[in-house]
Design an enzyme around this catalytic site. Sequence first.
Site, PDB file in Angstrom:
ATOM      1  N   ALA A   6       0.935  -1.113   0.071  1.00 26.07           N
ATOM      2  CA  ALA A   6      -0.026   0.180   0.030  1.00 26.07           C
ATOM      3  C   ALA A   6       0.946   1.304  -0.090  1.00 26.07           C
ATOM      4  O   ALA A   6       1.655   1.591   1.241  1.00 26.07           O
ATOM      5  CB  ALA A   6      -0.800  -0.003   1.394  1.00 26.07           C
ATOM      6  N   SER A   8       1.184   4.979  -0.111  1.00 21.41           N
ATOM      7  CA  SER A   8       0.674   6.284   0.250  1.00 21.41           C
ATOM      8  C   SER A   8       1.068   7.520  -0.410  1.00 21.41           C
ATOM      9  O   SER A   8       0.479   8.488  -0.638  1.00 21.41           O
ATOM     10  CB  SER A   8       0.556   6.669   1.758  1.00 21.41           C
ATOM     11  OG  SER A   8       1.621   6.926   2.297  1.00 21.41           O
ATOM     12  N   GLY A  10       4.280   8.484   0.704  1.00 21.98           N
ATOM     13  CA  GLY A  10       5.080   8.903   1.826  1.00 21.98           C
ATOM     14  C   GLY A  10       6.269   8.092   1.885  1.00 21.98           C
ATOM     15  O   GLY A  10       6.567   7.129   1.126  1.00 21.98           O
ATOM     16  N   VAL A  11       7.374   8.721   2.660  1.00 21.05           N
ATOM     17  CA  VAL A  11       8.545   7.993   2.873  1.00 21.05           C
ATOM     18  C   VAL A  11       8.472   6.497   3.444  1.00 21.05           C
ATOM     19  O   VAL A  11       9.321   5.561   3.094  1.00 21.05           O
ATOM     20  CB  VAL A  11       9.561   8.976   3.404  1.00 21.05           C
ATOM     21  CG1 VAL A  11       9.166   9.124   4.944  1.00 21.05           C
ATOM     22  CG2 VAL A  11      11.165   8.051   3.452  1.00 21.05           C
ATOM     23  N   ASP A  12       7.659   6.390   4.452  1.00 20.37           N
ATOM     24  CA  ASP A  12       7.516   5.167   5.172  1.00 20.37           C
ATOM     25  C   ASP A  12       7.015   3.999   4.256  1.00 20.37           C
ATOM     26  O   ASP A  12       7.528   3.020   4.439  1.00 20.37           O
ATOM     27  CB  ASP A  12       6.634   5.378   6.375  1.00 20.37           C
ATOM     28  CG  ASP A  12       7.057   6.287   7.500  1.00 20.37           C
ATOM     29  OD1 ASP A  12       8.078   6.469   7.729  1.00 20.37           O
ATOM     30  OD2 ASP A  12       6.251   6.953   7.915  1.00 20.37           O
ATOM     31  N   SER A  13       5.915   4.151   3.627  1.00 22.46           N
ATOM     32  CA  SER A  13       5.417   3.278   2.571  1.00 22.46           C
ATOM     33  C   SER A  13       6.415   2.734   1.466  1.00 22.46           C
ATOM     34  O   SER A  13       6.581   1.758   0.953  1.00 22.46           O
ATOM     35  CB  SER A  13       4.216   3.612   2.010  1.00 22.46           C
ATOM     36  OG  SER A  13       4.190   4.919   1.225  1.00 22.46           O
ATOM     37  N   CYS A 101     -10.433   4.307   9.002  1.00 28.58           N
ATOM     38  CA  CYS A 101      -9.599   3.865   7.770  1.00 28.58           C
ATOM     39  C   CYS A 101      -8.942   2.711   7.819  1.00 28.58           C
ATOM     40  O   CYS A 101      -9.014   1.790   6.847  1.00 28.58           O
ATOM     41  CB  CYS A 101      -8.958   5.091   7.436  1.00 28.58           C
ATOM     42  SG  CYS A 101      -8.137   4.892   5.740  1.00 28.58           S
ATOM     43  N   CYS A 199      -7.366  14.016   6.543  1.00 35.91           N
ATOM     44  CA  CYS A 199      -6.971  14.359   5.110  1.00 35.91           C
ATOM     45  C   CYS A 199      -8.315  14.652   4.549  1.00 35.91           C
ATOM     46  O   CYS A 199      -8.114  15.418   3.407  1.00 35.91           O
ATOM     47  CB  CYS A 199      -6.740  12.866   4.718  1.00 35.91           C
ATOM     48  SG  CYS A 199      -7.777  11.608   4.428  1.00 35.91           S
TER      49      CYS A 199
END
Length: 378
Positions: A6, A8, A10-13, A101, A199
Amino acid sequence: MKVLAAMSGGVDSAVAAARAVEAGHDVVGVHLALSRMPGTLRTGSRGCCTIEDASDAWRACERLGIPFYTWDFSERFAEDVVEDFVAEYAAGRTPNPCMRCNERIKFAALLERALELGFDAVCTGHYAAVRPGPDGGLELHRAADDAKDQSYVLGVLTADQLAHCLFPLADTPSKELVRAEAAERGLSVAAKPDSHDICFIPDGDTRGWLAERIDLTPGPIVDADGHAVGEHAGAQAFTVGQRKGLAIGRPAPDGRPRFVLEVRPKENTVVVGGRELLDVDRISGIRPTWAGAALPEARTGEWFDCALQFRAHGEIVDARARQLEDEAGGPRWEIEPARALRGVAPGQTAVLYRGTRVLGQATIDTARNARLAAGSDA
């Protein structure tokens, strides 16, 4: 293992997907389109569902050399998260849309589709860990980085869902190391700021956003004894523990600030009082779920020791809890913190821990203040 990452934006995903690829998994990236009108969502770094985020997710997958898809989950997101958020506020409760979510989109709708398509697991950039328990079953645990730990918002996951979750960032000591790794891998999101806030509320003005969706009408503000002390523009726009925005003309008898103690939407009334009346010594939780195997005490109704967290990145306090039956014969939790808590509101999520393990969660239905309870019994 065939893994659906998944993404998103962003850096983490992005780093989580990179680690899944490096581990030898067959990885496919997917970005969830959660609005059919992306211009109404936040822009820049504040959200996680914008057009810019979709582009960042695509670029990360290009860099990793994995397929990329966008799936339209906007209809389900609107129904299960946005409409739920409005309905909860309309009922005088304070919901956590990120919990909904995760529960209904990322680890229900997304995971269901992934399994239907033959994937073995869904990979995300959440900071949490899935580990085997003493009985051989899987358990959800806190991440190594306490500052970034997201096990609270994952407390809604069930044992079956944990079996198909992959959290590659679980043992990473800090977010700085994740950013450094992203830079080394040539991922363009390495320095992208974290997303925050809700969001689907464009400007962060929750009260103004709700006013367009809930019929807010003026009504009384009363003290704990029922005496009118002011007027509000709509009870549903207030939450327990709120101090600002009350606009009460006259001061309290003791001169101290007043806080929202209770929201009564059916009566269109807001109850206010001193800070000490926010102290909560007992919580009732409805619709509880266990993150892994339930404790043996769940079957007997006995008290068990645990730790309680009732907001993301909030304080953690020792507590005891037990599972009882509600009026309909379903389960409910009764939780007693070791010390009084403030700012507990119906609609929030109570997540229970034992050590680093997440035991499970329940939606807070009632939060009792001993002083108010004693007054009502008099």
